[in-house]
Design a protein around this motif. Structure first.
Motif, short mmCIF file in Angstrom:
data_model
loop_
_atom_site.label_atom_id
_atom_site.label_comp_id
_atom_site.label_asym_id
_atom_site.label_seq_id
_atom_site.Cartn_x
_atom_site.Cartn_y
_atom_site.Cartn_z
N GLU A 81 -31.15 20.07 76.34
CA GLU A 81 -30.81 19.15 76.90
C GLU A 81 -29.07 19.66 77.64
O GLU A 81 -29.07 20.50 76.92
N SER A 107 -32.31 26.79 72.50
CA SER A 107 -33.70 26.17 72.35
C SER A 107 -34.19 28.16 72.81
O SER A 107 -33.98 28.71 73.50
N ASN A 133 -40.02 13.78 68.65
CA ASN A 133 -38.61 14.25 68.41
C ASN A 133 -39.27 15.07 66.92
O ASN A 133 -39.91 15.14 66.25
N ARG A 163 -33.91 15.49 69.04
CA ARG A 163 -34.63 16.35 70.27
C ARG A 163 -35.60 16.06 70.70
O ARG A 163 -36.71 15.92 69.63
#
Length: 169
Positions: free
Chosen positions: A139, A68, A35, A45
């Protein structure tokens, strides 16, 4: 040179692809165990994620953005165009395809975090299998589809292109 034709239905079954909210079909193939946190944020994340993504049957990837960077990788089929709008309204179109067969194509293209983008096969009857790698990892909570009319109002110089690849409800 003629692109290798994809049997979309067989590929959807073989790769276990599912409909994507932006259009096309996808399946996550990788989510890093490690992460990371973004600078200035505390939320963890996955360091990286990857998916298969298939556009076929005249579908397009509707205008959307994520928080991102995303690297698109070409695997098979027909070339596709990845249209990217940055915050200043600059439009760049990446032709993603087999660069050995199509002089104007590249095997990889990068969409920077926060930029709006949409994708479509160059041939309306075509199909393209690509991969998308996102870092920090994708995500759905950070996925934003463009609301109807918002991008056209913000970037009127690109109104026609934006309208062509809006979200189909």
């Amino acid at each position: 040179m003629q692109s290798e034709r994809i049997d979309s239905r067989a590929l959807i079954q073989r790769l276990k692809l599912e409909p994507h909210p932006e259009g096309g079909f996808f399946r996550e193939t990788y989510r890093a165990n490690g992460n990371v946190t973004r600078e200035g944020e505390g939320a963890l994340r996955s360091a990286s994620t990857a998916i298969y993504f298939l556009l076929c049957d005249g579908a397009h990837s509707a205008w959307h953005r994520i928080r991102s960077d995303e690297v698109w990788h070409f695997y098979a089929g027909d070339p596709l165009d990845v249209h990217v709008l940055d915050a200043k309204g600059m439009l760049v179109t990446h032709r993603l395809g087999n660069a050995l067969d199509h002089e104007d194509a590249v095997f990889q293209a990068v969409v920077k975090a926060g930029d709006w983008f949409a994708a479509v096969c160059r041939d309306a009857n075509g199909a393209a299998l690509v991969g998308c790698t996102v870092a920090p990892g994708f995500e759905f909570s950070e996925f934003e589809l463009a609301a109807p009319g918002v991008l056209e109002a913000r970037y009127p110089q690109h109104r026609e292109l934006i309208a062509r690849f809006g979200h189909k409800t």
